[in-house]
Scaffold this motif. Structure first.
Motif, PDB file in Angstrom:
ATOM      1  N   PHE A 295      51.248  37.850  48.897  1.00  0.00           N
ATOM      2  CA  PHE A 295      51.220  39.190  49.469  1.00  0.00           C
ATOM      3  C   PHE A 295      50.275  39.221  50.665  1.00  0.00           C
ATOM      4  CE2 PHE A 295      52.503  40.219  45.116  1.00  0.00           C
ATOM      5  CZ  PHE A 295      53.492  41.163  45.334  1.00  0.00           C
ATOM      6  N   GLU A 296      50.686  39.947  51.692  1.00  0.00           N
ATOM      7  CA  GLU A 296      49.813  40.232  52.830  1.00  0.00           C
ATOM      8  C   GLU A 296      49.105  41.538  52.509  1.00  0.00           C
ATOM      9  OE1 GLU A 296      50.209  41.403  57.513  1.00  0.00           O
ATOM     10  OE2 GLU A 296      51.758  40.142  56.618  1.00  0.00           O
ATOM     11  N   THR A 297      47.762  41.507  52.507  1.00  0.00           N
ATOM     12  CA  THR A 297      46.973  42.695  52.182  1.00  0.00           C
ATOM     13  C   THR A 297      46.031  43.011  53.338  1.00  0.00           C
ATOM     14  OG1 THR A 297      45.047  41.619  51.181  1.00  0.00           O
ATOM     15  CG2 THR A 297      46.981  41.898  49.776  1.00  0.00           C
ATOM     16  N   GLN A 298      45.352  44.139  53.232  1.00  0.00           N
ATOM     17  CA  GLN A 298      44.376  44.521  54.248  1.00  0.00           C
ATOM     18  C   GLN A 298      43.199  43.548  54.293  1.00  0.00           C
ATOM     19  OE1 GLN A 298      45.646  46.524  51.885  1.00  0.00           O
ATOM     20  NE2 GLN A 298      46.824  48.007  53.064  1.00  0.00           N
ATOM     21  N   GLU A 299      42.907  42.893  53.163  1.00  0.00           N
ATOM     22  CA  GLU A 299      41.790  41.949  53.074  1.00  0.00           C
ATOM     23  C   GLU A 299      42.221  40.513  53.309  1.00  0.00           C
ATOM     24  OE1 GLU A 299      42.347  44.130  50.272  1.00  0.00           O
ATOM     25  OE2 GLU A 299      41.105  45.605  51.282  1.00  0.00           O
ATOM     26  N   GLY A 300      43.481  40.288  53.618  1.00  0.00           N
ATOM     27  CA  GLY A 300      43.995  38.938  53.824  1.00  0.00           C
ATOM     28  C   GLY A 300      45.091  38.611  52.827  1.00  0.00           C
ATOM     29  N   ASP A 301      45.679  37.432  52.965  1.00  0.00           N
ATOM     30  CA  ASP A 301      46.772  37.016  52.082  1.00  0.00           C
ATOM     31  C   ASP A 301      46.243  36.694  50.691  1.00  0.00           C
ATOM     32  OD1 ASP A 301      48.371  37.278  54.288  1.00  0.00           O
ATOM     33  OD2 ASP A 301      48.607  35.144  54.628  1.00  0.00           O
ATOM     34  N   ARG A 302      47.054  37.040  49.675  1.00  0.00           N
ATOM     35  CA  ARG A 302      46.676  36.796  48.280  1.00  0.00           C
ATOM     36  C   ARG A 302      47.866  36.283  47.501  1.00  0.00           C
ATOM     37  NH1 ARG A 302      42.992  41.420  45.692  1.00  0.00           N
ATOM     38  NH2 ARG A 302      41.137  40.943  46.858  1.00  0.00           N
ATOM     39  N   TRP A 303      47.619  35.244  46.699  1.00  0.00           N
ATOM     40  CA  TRP A 303      48.619  34.766  45.748  1.00  0.00           C
ATOM     41  C   TRP A 303      48.450  35.555  44.470  1.00  0.00           C
ATOM     42  CZ3 TRP A 303      52.538  31.850  47.120  1.00  0.00           C
ATOM     43  CH2 TRP A 303      52.418  31.009  48.222  1.00  0.00           C
ATOM     44  N   VAL A 304      49.574  36.019  43.901  1.00  0.00           N
ATOM     45  CA  VAL A 304      49.545  36.802  42.671  1.00  0.00           C
ATOM     46  C   VAL A 304      50.604  36.233  41.723  1.00  0.00           C
ATOM     47  CG1 VAL A 304      49.836  39.100  41.669  1.00  0.00           C
ATOM     48  CG2 VAL A 304      48.783  38.862  43.911  1.00  0.00           C
ATOM     49  N   CYS A 305      50.221  35.992  40.476  1.00  0.00           N
ATOM     50  CA  CYS A 305      51.160  35.440  39.502  1.00  0.00           C
ATOM     51  C   CYS A 305      52.191  36.486  39.086  1.00  0.00           C
ATOM     52  CB  CYS A 305      50.419  34.896  38.279  1.00  0.00           C
ATOM     53  SG  CYS A 305      49.690  36.133  37.199  1.00  0.00           S
ATOM     54  N   ILE A 306      53.236  36.024  38.448  1.00  0.00           N
ATOM     55  CA  ILE A 306      54.328  36.899  38.024  1.00  0.00           C
ATOM     56  C   ILE A 306      53.818  38.000  37.087  1.00  0.00           C
ATOM     57  CG2 ILE A 306      56.461  36.947  36.677  1.00  0.00           C
ATOM     58  CD1 ILE A 306      56.962  34.064  37.739  1.00  0.00           C
ATOM     59  N   SER A 307      52.960  37.639  36.130  1.00  0.00           N
ATOM     60  CA  SER A 307      52.457  38.620  35.155  1.00  0.00           C
ATOM     61  C   SER A 307      51.623  39.707  35.826  1.00  0.00           C
ATOM     62  CB  SER A 307      51.616  37.930  34.085  1.00  0.00           C
ATOM     63  OG  SER A 307      52.394  37.015  33.363  1.00  0.00           O
ATOM     64  N   CYS A 308      50.709  39.311  36.689  1.00  0.00           N
ATOM     65  CA  CYS A 308      49.860  40.297  37.371  1.00  0.00           C
ATOM     66  C   CYS A 308      50.678  41.154  38.338  1.00  0.00           C
ATOM     67  CB  CYS A 308      48.719  39.614  38.116  1.00  0.00           C
ATOM     68  SG  CYS A 308      47.429  38.984  37.018  1.00  0.00           S
ATOM     69  N   ALA A 309      51.663  40.562  39.002  1.00  0.00           N
ATOM     70  CA  ALA A 309      52.512  41.329  39.910  1.00  0.00           C
ATOM     71  C   ALA A 309      53.253  42.420  39.135  1.00  0.00           C
ATOM     72  CB  ALA A 309      53.491  40.409  40.617  1.00  0.00           C
ATOM     73  N   ARG A 310      53.714  42.088  37.938  1.00  0.00           N
ATOM     74  CA  ARG A 310      54.406  43.062  37.097  1.00  0.00           C
ATOM     75  C   ARG A 310      53.423  44.129  36.597  1.00  0.00           C
ATOM     76  NH1 ARG A 310      57.094  39.714  33.940  1.00  0.00           N
ATOM     77  NH2 ARG A 310      55.274  39.346  32.647  1.00  0.00           N
ATOM     78  N   ASP A 311      52.263  43.694  36.099  1.00  0.00           N
ATOM     79  CA  ASP A 311      51.282  44.628  35.543  1.00  0.00           C
ATOM     80  C   ASP A 311      50.669  45.540  36.604  1.00  0.00           C
ATOM     81  OD1 ASP A 311      51.762  43.416  33.108  1.00  0.00           O
ATOM     82  OD2 ASP A 311      49.900  42.236  33.125  1.00  0.00           O
TER      83      ASP A 311
END
Length: 55
Positions: free
Chosen positions: A4-20
């Motif tokens: 994900f591109e965020t205001q604080e920079g790019d972040r990798w997010v796992c499937i579980s956290c993306a869902r939650d």
């Protein structure tokens, strides 16, 4: 794993956290850049991988 591109920079997010955290991700305006199936990547939220590799 999702990148994900965020205001604080790019972040990798796992499937579980993306869902939650989907509501917060949408609310904060994170933009999905790509998906990658890479067991060595770690989630920026929970610090874990999408799945554990079996030997």
């Amino acid at each position: 794993m999702y990148l994900f591109e965020t205001q604080e920079g790019d972040r990798w997010v796992c499937i579980s956290c993306a869902r939650d955290e989907s509501e917060n991700i949408k609310k904060d305006g994170w933009e999905l850049v790509m998906e990658k199936d890479e067991p060595m990547l770690r989630c920026s939220l929970c610090k874990g991988p999408d799945y554990e590799m079996e030997d």
